[in-house]
Design a protein around this motif. Structure first.
Motif, PDB file in Angstrom:
ATOM      1  N   ASN A   1       0.456   2.657   0.872  1.00 55.26           N
ATOM      2  CA  ASN A   1       1.737   2.196   0.834  1.00 55.26           C
ATOM      3  C   ASN A   1       2.048   2.138   2.673  1.00 55.26           C
ATOM      4  OD1 ASN A   1       4.675   1.979   0.184  1.00 55.26           O
ATOM      5  ND2 ASN A   1       4.831   3.753   1.494  1.00 55.26           N
ATOM      6  N   ARG A   2       1.670   3.135   3.432  1.00 51.88           N
ATOM      7  CA  ARG A   2       1.794   3.056   4.868  1.00 51.88           C
ATOM      8  C   ARG A   2       0.955   1.829   5.333  1.00 51.88           C
ATOM      9  NH1 ARG A   2       1.289   8.542   7.763  1.00 51.88           N
ATOM     10  NH2 ARG A   2       1.831   7.448   9.600  1.00 51.88           N
TER      11      ARG A   2
ATOM     12  N   TRP B   1       0.179  -0.965   3.976  1.00 53.56           N
ATOM     13  CA  TRP B   1       0.823  -2.259   3.660  1.00 53.56           C
ATOM     14  C   TRP B   1       2.450  -2.337   4.330  1.00 53.56           C
ATOM     15  CZ3 TRP B   1      -1.048  -6.286   2.164  1.00 53.56           C
ATOM     16  CH2 TRP B   1      -1.956  -6.332   1.125  1.00 53.56           C
ATOM     17  N   LYS B   2       3.144  -1.125   4.602  1.00 54.03           N
ATOM     18  CA  LYS B   2       4.330  -1.226   5.350  1.00 54.03           C
ATOM     19  C   LYS B   2       4.026  -1.744   6.685  1.00 54.03           C
ATOM     20  CE  LYS B   2       7.218   2.187   5.065  1.00 54.03           C
ATOM     21  NZ  LYS B   2       7.661   3.625   5.170  1.00 54.03           N
ATOM     22  N   LYS B   3       2.842  -1.136   7.305  1.00 55.98           N
ATOM     23  CA  LYS B   3       2.469  -1.644   8.629  1.00 55.98           C
ATOM     24  C   LYS B   3       2.033  -3.278   8.875  1.00 55.98           C
ATOM     25  CE  LYS B   3       1.556  -0.331  12.850  1.00 55.98           C
ATOM     26  NZ  LYS B   3       2.542   0.306  13.916  1.00 55.98           N
TER      27      LYS B   3
ATOM     28  N   VAL C   1       7.633  -3.907   7.500  1.00 56.89           N
ATOM     29  CA  VAL C   1       8.847  -3.353   6.767  1.00 56.89           C
ATOM     30  C   VAL C   1       8.875  -1.746   6.985  1.00 56.89           C
ATOM     31  CG1 VAL C   1       8.813  -4.991   5.186  1.00 56.89           C
ATOM     32  CG2 VAL C   1       7.368  -2.992   4.744  1.00 56.89           C
ATOM     33  N   GLU C   2      10.133  -1.376   7.364  1.00 53.57           N
ATOM     34  CA  GLU C   2      10.290   0.087   7.529  1.00 53.57           C
ATOM     35  C   GLU C   2      11.633   0.817   6.565  1.00 53.57           C
ATOM     36  OE1 GLU C   2       8.733   2.022   9.413  1.00 53.57           O
ATOM     37  OE2 GLU C   2       7.552   0.546  10.501  1.00 53.57           O
TER      38      GLU C   2
ATOM     39  N   ALA D   1      11.218   1.264   3.760  1.00 52.26           N
ATOM     40  CA  ALA D   1      11.190   0.745   2.501  1.00 52.26           C
ATOM     41  C   ALA D   1       9.827   1.410   1.830  1.00 52.26           C
ATOM     42  CB  ALA D   1      10.961  -0.623   2.526  1.00 52.26           C
TER      43      ALA D   1
ATOM     44  N   VAL E   1       6.491   0.015  -0.593  1.00 54.58           N
ATOM     45  CA  VAL E   1       5.938  -0.785  -1.159  1.00 54.58           C
ATOM     46  C   VAL E   1       5.254  -0.637  -2.550  1.00 54.58           C
ATOM     47  CG1 VAL E   1       3.795  -2.499  -1.046  1.00 54.58           C
ATOM     48  CG2 VAL E   1       5.121  -1.721   1.060  1.00 54.58           C
TER      49      VAL E   1
ATOM     50  N   VAL F   1       8.967  -4.982  -3.142  1.00 54.09           N
ATOM     51  CA  VAL F   1       9.403  -3.541  -2.404  1.00 54.09           C
ATOM     52  C   VAL F   1      10.713  -2.916  -2.797  1.00 54.09           C
ATOM     53  CG1 VAL F   1       8.001  -4.337  -0.204  1.00 54.09           C
ATOM     54  CG2 VAL F   1      10.442  -5.000  -0.636  1.00 54.09           C
TER      55      VAL F   1
ATOM     56  N   THR G   1      14.152   2.598   0.612  1.00 55.16           N
ATOM     57  CA  THR G   1      14.359   4.280   0.242  1.00 55.16           C
ATOM     58  C   THR G   1      15.582   4.711  -0.282  1.00 55.16           C
ATOM     59  OG1 THR G   1      14.966   4.358   2.629  1.00 55.16           O
ATOM     60  CG2 THR G   1      12.542   4.414   2.227  1.00 55.16           C
TER      61      THR G   1
ATOM     62  N   TRP H   1      15.035  -4.563   5.838  1.00 58.58           N
ATOM     63  CA  TRP H   1      13.813  -5.332   6.430  1.00 58.58           C
ATOM     64  C   TRP H   1      14.651  -6.811   6.739  1.00 58.58           C
ATOM     65  CZ3 TRP H   1      13.208  -3.599   1.300  1.00 58.58           C
ATOM     66  CH2 TRP H   1      13.859  -4.299   0.301  1.00 58.58           C
TER      67      TRP H   1
END
Length: 422
Positions: free
Chosen positions: A4-5, A7-9, A13-14, A16, A18, A34, A37, A96
């Motif tokens: 998840n981290r 893919w976020k990178k 996207v922050e 959020a 995935v 996505v 949070t 995002w």
């Protein structure tokens, strides 16, 4: 590190989560499903305050993300609506993307950065979007950057000028802050009515705090400034004053060429005078050997034209004295030049002397305060570059948006990168 981290990178996207990443079989694009949070859910899309859930809106929607190599990437998420006390029923905010946008913040940021460096057509081709969409992104980025910012606050020393952006006498009016060196206001059109709009936006209290206004010799600028900020010192831009002298010199050069053709009937002399434009226009320190020889020839063959050249250089020297010595010496030199121009018996310079005398107070203010429109002329040069780079613009709004993006504040940076140190 969890998937998840990672893919976020990769998806930039922050705040959020995935849920799933897959390739759409129909379109061949990469789709990342996505969700915001828990803390980011149920917020008004306009003010981002928590709101009461209203309905599911139109279901799931997609946002265009930065490409992954040569593959287009989209974020997909639910788009419910919330009831905000201030803004009514609106689509819920997502962390995002901006409200109402079809692209992520990272996509907008990269497109905005590219718009400051190359043409909109190139941005549209690389980002795989339309020319109009790039314009909308620029306007959206500027509005978000300047949200809550009052550009007209704290103005003390300003420069005012006009610039042509299209053929057919299409002009824009530009106002620059000498302190921040940024464009603070632009509008389509020129003339007193347009500058009145600036002072209306500024307001009488802030207009009363203006101390200096630099501009060219346009009477509509002088009259409008006198009406709204009579306490401000108006400085006549030295560049335009010297430009007047250059125009007068060129008029005398053409007259000398015509005299040579009519009186002496010497085709060689007439042709030499016709081709002496650059030798007469350029500053002495910038002359080539050939141009210097041409100037020496003019001094012997046409003393009247050479005297006109010396008058032009004399006026330019007035402003050089102000830069290198003191204002008092420059003012004395200006008065001596006015007397010289009056006695020159060269009609165009006699008329120029009258014109300079009419603007003497503003010119003296420029000498004493050492204030010029050099900053705004630089801004106009950069604006022309923006127009040329875009191969022209149909509306002033498109030009203004790009100018404000590039010259009106902090310029965008590429996503994930810090601005270069000054």
């Amino acid at each position: 590190m969890s998937a998840n981290r990672i893919w976020k990178k990769l998806l930039t996207v922050e705040r959020a989560v995935v849920e799933q990443v897959e390739i759409d079989q129909d379109s061949g694009v990469l789709v990342a499903r996505v969700r915001p949070t828990t803390r980011e859910r149920g917020r008004c899309g306009v003010c981002r305050r928590p709101g009461r859930g209203y309905d599911q809106g139109r279901g799931r929607r997609r946002w265009r993300c930065l490409d992954a190599g040569t593959t287009q990437v989209f974020l997909e998420a639910d788009a419910p609506r919330v009831a905000c006390r201030e803004h009514g029923v609106v689509t819920a905010a997502v962390p995002w993307a901006r409200h109402g946008a079809g692209h992520t913040r990272a996509f907008d940021q990269q497109a905005a950065w590219m718009a400051t460096e190359c043409s909109k057509s190139a941005v549209a081709q690389l980002m795989r979007t339309s020319w109009r969409t790039v314009g909308a992104i620029v306007e959206r980025f500027v509005a978000d950057r300047d949200a809550g910012l009052d550009r007209l606050a704290g103005l003390r020393r300003i420069g005012v000028d006009e610039i042509s952006y299209r053929k057919g006498q299409r002009y824009m009016t530009v106002v620059v802050d000498h302190h921040t060196r940024q464009v603070v206001w632009m509008a389509d059109g020129h003339g007193r009515a347009v500058l009145e709009a600036f002072f209306t936006a500024l307001g009488p209290k802030r207009a009363a705090r203006l101390t200096h206004v630099s501009a060219d010799g346009a009477q509509w600028i002088a009259d409008t400034v006198a009406a709204h900020a009579p306490q401000a010192v108006r400085a006549m831009d030295p560049f335009h004053v010297v430009a007047w002298a250059t125009e007068a010199l060129d008029a005398e050069r053409r007259a000398a060429w015509n005299r040579a053709r009519r009186q002496a009937r010497d085709a060689a002399t007439a042709r030499a005078l016709k081709d002496s434009r650059f030798a007469l226009w350029k500053n002495p320190e910038d002359l080539t050997d050939r141009q210097q020889a041409k100037l020496t020839w003019i001094a012997t063959s046409d003393p009247r034209l050479h005297r006109a050249y010396l008058l032009k250089e004399g006026l330019r020297t007035v402003f050089a004295i102000a830069r290198e010595q003191d204002a008092g010496a420059a003012v004395d030199a200006l008065d001596r030049w006015l007397s010289w121009a009056q006695r020159s018996r060269i009609e165009v310079f006699v008329e120029l002397g009258r014109r300079v005398r009419r603007h003497r107070e503003a010119i003296v203010n420029a000498l004493v305060e050492r204030l010029s429109n050099g900053l705004i002329e630089s801004t106009n040069t950069k604006t022309r570059l923006i127009i040329r780079r875009g191969f022209g613009f149909r509306t002033a709004d498109a030009v203004i948006a790009l100018v404000m993006l590039t010259l009106g504040g902090e310029r965008p940076t590429l996503p994930g990168r810090q601005p270069a140190p000054a």
